[in-house]
Design a protein around this motif. Sequence first.
Motif, PDB file in Angstrom:
ATOM      1  N   GLU A 228     -48.092  65.693 -11.661  1.00  8.14           N
ATOM      2  CA  GLU A 228     -48.210  64.520 -10.785  1.00  8.14           C
ATOM      3  C   GLU A 228     -48.120  63.192 -11.543  1.00  8.14           C
ATOM      4  O   GLU A 228     -47.447  62.264 -11.053  1.00  8.14           O
ATOM      5  N   PRO A 229     -48.776  63.021 -12.696  1.00  6.86           N
ATOM      6  CA  PRO A 229     -48.656  61.726 -13.378  1.00  6.86           C
ATOM      7  C   PRO A 229     -47.211  61.402 -13.783  1.00  6.86           C
ATOM      8  O   PRO A 229     -46.779  60.247 -13.708  1.00  6.86           O
ATOM      9  N   PHE A 230     -46.466  62.434 -14.181  1.00  4.49           N
ATOM     10  CA  PHE A 230     -45.058  62.243 -14.525  1.00  4.49           C
ATOM     11  C   PHE A 230     -44.265  61.866 -13.275  1.00  4.49           C
ATOM     12  O   PHE A 230     -43.461  60.932 -13.291  1.00  4.49           O
ATOM     13  N   ARG A 231     -44.492  62.573 -12.169  1.00  3.76           N
ATOM     14  CA  ARG A 231     -43.805  62.270 -10.917  1.00  3.76           C
ATOM     15  C   ARG A 231     -44.057  60.827 -10.488  1.00  3.76           C
ATOM     16  O   ARG A 231     -43.139  60.118 -10.069  1.00  3.76           O
ATOM     17  N   ALA A 232     -45.308  60.407 -10.587  1.00  3.67           N
ATOM     18  CA  ALA A 232     -45.658  59.051 -10.154  1.00  3.67           C
ATOM     19  C   ALA A 232     -44.956  57.998 -11.006  1.00  3.67           C
ATOM     20  O   ALA A 232     -44.452  56.995 -10.483  1.00  3.67           O
ATOM     21  N   ALA A 233     -44.899  58.232 -12.304  1.00  2.52           N
ATOM     22  CA  ALA A 233     -44.233  57.272 -13.186  1.00  2.52           C
ATOM     23  C   ALA A 233     -42.738  57.233 -12.919  1.00  2.52           C
ATOM     24  O   ALA A 233     -42.116  56.156 -12.947  1.00  2.52           O
TER      25      ALA A 233
END
Length: 380
Positions: free
Chosen positions: A189-194
């Motif tokens: 999720e953190p990668f997707r958000a970035a």
Amino acid sequence: MRVVVLGGGYAGVVLTDRLEDRLPADVDLVVVDETGDHLVQHELHRAIRRPSFADDVVVPLDEIFDRARVDVATVDGVDRDARQVELADGSSLDYDVAAVCLGAETAYYGLPGVEAHASPLKRLPDAARIRREFEDLVAAGGGTAVVGGAGLSGVQTAGELAAFAREADADVDVVLLEQLDAVAPSFPEPFRAAVREELDREGVDVRTGVSVTHATEEAVETEAGAVPYDVFVWTGGIRGPDALGGERVDVRADFAVDDRTLALGDAARVVDGDGAAVPASAQAAVREAKVAARNVERLVADAREREDGFRPRLEQYTFDSPGWLVSVGDGAVAQVGSNVFRGAAARAAKSGVGASYLASAGGVRQAAGLLREEFGLAGE
């Protein structure tokens, strides 16, 4: 004795490079590839905006290998019972051990009109076609470019087109469609958000939760309505190579299809030693090749030493990613461990992973070694 590696992509190149050192000198090592070149696939999108980059993402296989013979031919099929590779010209190549590394093709999932009207992005001619269509769009005063599929390839393509439009000062809307609820949906999720933030920064119109139903000459039709387009690029998924009937081979963690044939890279659906599905990616293909090389070595030794019909114990592969990288126009996103980077740090990381690094590193003969270094495999 002959060992045949089918395909000169990431898995095939790194596997062959390792086998050159591991196999006995009297073993005939042959690579069969339809172009005779290695394509640095994860940097292909750059050739859309920078056509000169095409020279940087292609490395002749003959300049990579010292020992292996490269046969430029199209694989039509693999007869595992006869241990023969069937070639499109009607000839065949016998093998004692084979590794199928033929990569994957674009999947259209039977969606009417999509294959007929969309451009895939798998090879250099695809990038050249997308560029020509985009230049025509710019010359006509602007319009809409639609990218179907928001995996890493779709993200990079959409970002590249948005940056291209900005450089050309063109009135072009870039729309990225994704069936699932997030871009880069298979990543943390953190990668997707970035990644989403970078796409927003580039001005890409991201539409998630949108399923494509079909396409016409004028529009991509979705369950949410029509999306008119002037340029349509499809990166919505992958299927197996034609030589395997369009199917990806199901293999477990040792890559064995039978007692003399392995399959790895995007041509295979790999379940690793922990029972987890391995994502189709350049990173996974490179790391799989490390284990596959040791398994080919064991199969060759076993075939030379005994004929008792028992397969030797093969090494199990477990996927463990050091992180992920993706370009988004002039920006990038990098995840290392739990840390996600954007801006200069991510761009610096991305610049060291791909064709620009290969081209500037002092010689294409080191390409296979550099691929290993890029993915954190140096010294293994």
